[in-house]
Design an enzyme around this catalytic site. Structure first.
Site, short mmCIF file in Angstrom:
data_model
loop_
_atom_site.label_atom_id
_atom_site.label_comp_id
_atom_site.label_asym_id
_atom_site.label_seq_id
_atom_site.Cartn_x
_atom_site.Cartn_y
_atom_site.Cartn_z
N TYR A 94 9.33 5.19 21.19
CA TYR A 94 8.18 5.35 22.04
C TYR A 94 6.96 5.75 20.76
CZ TYR A 94 4.90 6.86 25.81
OH TYR A 94 3.95 6.92 26.69
N LYS A 167 7.87 1.18 27.00
CA LYS A 167 7.61 1.68 28.12
C LYS A 167 8.72 1.58 29.03
CE LYS A 167 3.31 3.67 27.51
NZ LYS A 167 2.67 4.75 28.04
O1 LIG Z 1 1.85 5.35 25.19
C1 LIG Z 1 1.60 6.36 24.96
O2 LIG Z 1 1.85 7.20 24.28
C2 LIG Z 1 0.36 7.09 25.97
C3 LIG Z 1 -0.69 6.22 26.59
O3 LIG Z 1 -0.20 5.33 27.55
C4 LIG Z 1 -1.76 5.66 25.66
O4 LIG Z 1 -1.91 4.61 25.78
O5 LIG Z 1 -1.70 6.35 24.80
MN LIG Z 2 -1.08 3.53 27.31
#
Ligand SMILES: O=C(O)C[C@H](O)C(=O)O
Ligand SMILES: [Mn+2]
Ligand SMILES: NC(=O)c1ccc[n+]([C@@H]2O[C@H](COP(=O)([O-])OP(=O)(O)OC[C@H]3O[C@@H](n4cnc5c(N)ncnc54)[C@H](O)[C@@H]3O)[C@@H](O)[C@H]2O)c1
Length: 546
Positions: A94, A167
Site C-alpha cells: 500500500y 485498497k
Molecule cells: O492511499 C492512501 O494512502 C490514503 C489516501 O486515500 C490518499 O489518497 O492519500
Molecule cells: Mn485516496
C-alpha cells in the site's frame, strides 16, 4: 473445489490454487500428478519459505513485486503471509511504495490481477466486463478509481488500477473481507498527463480526459449496472479528481451504499485522531480552532466531518462554522472569491472579520492571525508546515494538533520528527504515511497514522455484514468514535491513534459499531438476529479447504 477446471486452469486460478500444498489425494483427483514438485508443503511451510524469499529482495519495489506475484498466484498464501506481517507489509503493498509502482505501471506490467478495465468511451462494454471479471463470484465490494487524483501524485490514467487492487488487499488483511468477493475496477477516462500520452509503453487510452457529459453518463451506467449485477454491493470510490469526487458521492449516497474514501474515510480517521488527542490532553472539541491547509477532496471531507461532530455536540451550524478556517492556493478562503468549490463555500470567511484580510494569503500569515489549535495538511505541498509556522502555532497553544496528511512520503507537509522537536515535544502528531517513534528528551513519541486505511476496512465490513442499504452519517460517526479507548492516553508520548499492528483487532471493533448502527436505523436488508455472528460470518481466514 470446482471440478470443471483443467489442471492448468486450477494452478493458474489464484482463488483456488494451493501450489505445493495440494495434497496427494487432491493431485490425483484434479489431474495435478506430475505437475508439481513431489513434496507436499503445509501452508505454514509455504509462508516461511515465502517470507525468506521476501527478505532476500533488494529494495522496496522488488519486495512489492515479489508480494504482488504471490498475490497473483495464490491468494490464500499471500494473505496468510500478510497476516503475520501486517505492519511490515502495509507500506509495501500500500502507501507509500504503491505510488512508485503506479508511476511505472506500464513498464512493470505482467498481468491484470483480476481487475476490470473499463474504457469510459465504451459504455456498451460495462455489463459484460463486470460479468467476466466476477466470473460467477458474488461481489460484496468494488473499489473503483478513475485515477485523476491518485494520492497526491495526480492523474495516472489506467495505471491507477493498482490503487483499486491495493485498497482491496487492505480490506482483506485488515478486516478479513473474502478476497474472492471483491472486484477492483479502473475507469479509463483518458489522462491529462502528457508524459503518459507520449509514452509508447503506456497501457491506457491515448487521449485527454473526456468531457463531463460523457463522463457522468458513463459513471451512471457503471453504478447502476454494478448495483444490478451485485445486489449486496458496497461501492468504494477512490482517488477521483477534485471536481468529480464529491459530486459523485452526493449523487449516489442516498440511493446506494456508496463510500468515498478520500472524503469520508479520511474524515473519520482524522476526527478519530482529534478525539484521541483530546483524550490525551483532556481538552474539549468545542474549544478548538481548526485550520485546513489544502481544501480539496480530503481537506473539505475532514472539515465537514469535524464540523458535523461539533454540531452533534450541540453547536448551531453557524457557531460550528465559526471554528473553521480553510486555506487553498488563493490563501485563506473568503466568501467573495469566485473560484470556490461547492464544498469550500460553506466554510469561507468574511473579509470584514479581519483587519488585514488582504494579507492572509500565506499559511504563515493565517497562523499568525488566527492561532489555530488544530492544523491539518492535505495540500500535497511538501514541507509547507515550516519551523516558523509551527513555532508560531505552538506559541499560542499548549498542545497543538498537527497532522501533515499528504501522501506519499515526499509530499507530506512536515516530518513527525521536526514537529516534535520544534514544539519541544508538545505537538500531537499524526501523519498520512507510517512514521517511526520519535525519541526526544528521554520520551518515545509514538506517531499515529491518520490514513483512511485504518478505518475503511472495518467500515466496509460493518456495512456488508449488516447488508445495509446505505452508508449514513450516523454510521460514519459511530466508526470515528469506535477507535476511542484503544490507546493508553496516560502513557507519555502516547499516539493519537491505535497502531497499525493492531489493525485487524480494531477493524472488528469498527465493523461491530457500524453494523449495529445500520441495524438500529433499520437499514439491514435481511434479518440479523446476532450482529457479532453476522460480522464473523463475513470474515474470511486464509486457510486451505478442500
Ligand atoms: O492511499 C492512501 O494512502 C490514503 C489516501 O486515500 C490518499 O489518497 O492519500
Ligand atoms: Mn485516496
Ligand atoms: N492520510 C490520508 O488518509 C489521506 C486521504 C486522502 C488524501 N490524502 C492526501 O491529501 C492530499 C490531497 O488529496 P486530495 O484527494 O484532497 O487532492 P485534491 O486535489 O482534491 O486537494 C488538494 C488541494 O490542495 C490545494 N493546494 C495545492 N497546492 C496548494 C498550496 N500551495 N497551498 C494551499 N493549497 C494547495 C489544491 O488546490 C486542492 O484544493 C494528497 O497528498 C493525498 O495523498 C491523505
Amino acid at each position: 473445489m470446482e471440478q470443471n477446471k483443467t489442471s492448468f486452469e486450477l494452478l493458474n486460478d489464484p482463488f483456488l490454487n494451493k501450489g505445493t500444498a495440494f495434497t496427494l489425494d487432491e493431485r490425483e483427483r484434479y489431474g495435478l500428478v506430475g505437475l508439481l514438485p513431489p513434496y507436499v508443503q503445509t501452508l505454514e511451510e509455504q509462508v516461511k519459505q515465502a517470507y525468506l524469499n521476501y527478505q532476500g529482495q533488494h529494495d522496496d519495489v522488488a519486495r512489492r513485486h515479489y508480494l504482488m506475484n504471490l498475490f497473483s498466484r495464490n491468494r490464500t498464501l499471500f494473505y496468510a503471509l500478510f497476516a503475520d506481517h501486517v505492519a511490515e507489509f502495509m507500506p509495501v503493498v500500500y502507501d507509500p511504495v504503491i505510488a512508485q509502482d503506479i508511476k511505472r505501471y506500464s513498464e512493470f506490467y505482467i498481468e491484470p490481477q483480476n481487475a476490470v478495465f473499463l474504457d469510459a468511451t465504451r459504455p456498451q462494454d460495462i455489463e459484460s466486463a463486470l460479468k467476466l471479471g466476477a466470473d460467477g463470484r458474488d461481489i460484496d465490494i468494488i473499489v473503483v478509481t478513475d485515477a485523476e487524483g491518485i494520492l497526491g501524485i495526480g492523474d495516472w490514467g489506467t495505471n491507477g488500477v493498482e490503487i483499486s487492487v491495493g485498497k482491496l488487499m487492505v480490506y482483506t488483511a485488515a478486516a478479513g473481507i473474502d478476497p474472492a468477493r471483491v472486484l477492483p475496477v479502473v475507469i479509463d477516462a483518458g489522462t491529462n498527463r502528457q508524459s503518459l500520452l507520449d509514452d509508447p509503453m503506456y497501457l491506457g487510452t491515448r487521449h485527454t480526459r473526456i468531457d463531463d457529459d460523457t463522463y457522468y453518463s458513463f459513471l451512471d451506467k457503471f453504478v447502476q449496472e454494478a448495483e444490478r449485477q451485485f445486489p449486496n454491493l458496497y461501492l468504494h470510490f477512490e482517488d477521483f479528481g477534485r471536481s468529480h469526487a464529491a459530486v459523485l458521492l452526493d449523487k449516489y449516497a442516498d440511493t446506494y451504499p456508496v463510500f468515498n474514501d478520500d472524503i469520508e474515510g479520511t474524515g473519520i480517521i482524522t476526527l478519530a485522531g482529534i478525539l484521541g488527542a483530546l483524550n490525551i490532553t483532556g481538552g474539549k472539541l468545542l474549544d478548538q480552532r481548526y485550520l485546513c491547509f489544502g481544501a480539496g477532496t480530503a481537506g473539505c471531507g475532514i472539515a465537514e466531518r469535524v464540523y458535523q461532530e461539533m454540531v452533534d455536540n450541540g453547536l448551531s451550524e453557524e457557531e460550528a462554522r465559526s471554528h473553521f478556517y480553510l486555506i487553498d492556493k488563493q490563501g485563506l478562503l473568503f466568501d467573495d472569491m469566485s473560484d470556490l468549490t461547492e464544498k469550500q463555500r460553506p466554510f469561507a470567511r468574511k473579509r470584514s472579520e479581519f483587519a488585514n484580510a488582504d494579507k492572509l494569503t500565506t499559511l504563515q500569515a493565517v497562523v499568525d492571525e488566527i492561532h489555530p489549535t488544530i492544523m491539518v495538511g492535505t495540500s500535497t505541498m511538501s514541507g509547507a508546515f515550516t519551523e516558523d509556522v509551527v513555532r508560531s502555532m505552538a506559541a499560542h497553544c499548549e498542545r497543538p494538533m498537527i497532522f501533515p496528511l499528504s501522501n506519499p512520503t515526499e509530499l507530506a507537509e512536515a516530518k513527525a520528527k521536526d514537529l516534535i522537536e520544534w514544539t519541544d515535544g508538545k505537538a500531537l502528531v499524526a501523519t498520512g504515511i507510517p512514521s517511526e517513534p520519535i525519541e526526544y528528551k528521554g520520551v518515545s513519541y509514538e506517531i499515529g497514522q491518520a490514513n483512511n486505511a485504518l478505518i475503511y476496512p472495518g467500515l466496509g465490513l460493518g456495512v456488508i455484514a449488516a447488508h445495509s442499504r446505505l452508508l449514513t452519517d450516523t454510521m460514519i460517526s459511530q466508526a470515528a468514535h469506535s477507535l476511542g479507548g484503544i490507546v493508553d492516553a496516560s502513557k507519555p508520548g502516547a499516539a493519537v491513534l491505535p497502531p497499525v499492528s493492531k489493525l485487524t483487532e480494531f477493524s472488528h471493533t469498527v465493523a461491530m459499531a457500524v453494523a449495529k448502527q445500520a441495524i438500529k436505523e433499520g437499514l439491514n436488508r435481511v434479518d440479523i438476529p446476532d450482529v457479532e455472528e453476522a460480522v464473523r460470518s463475513h470474515t474470511w481466514t486464509p486457510r486451505y479447504d478442500d
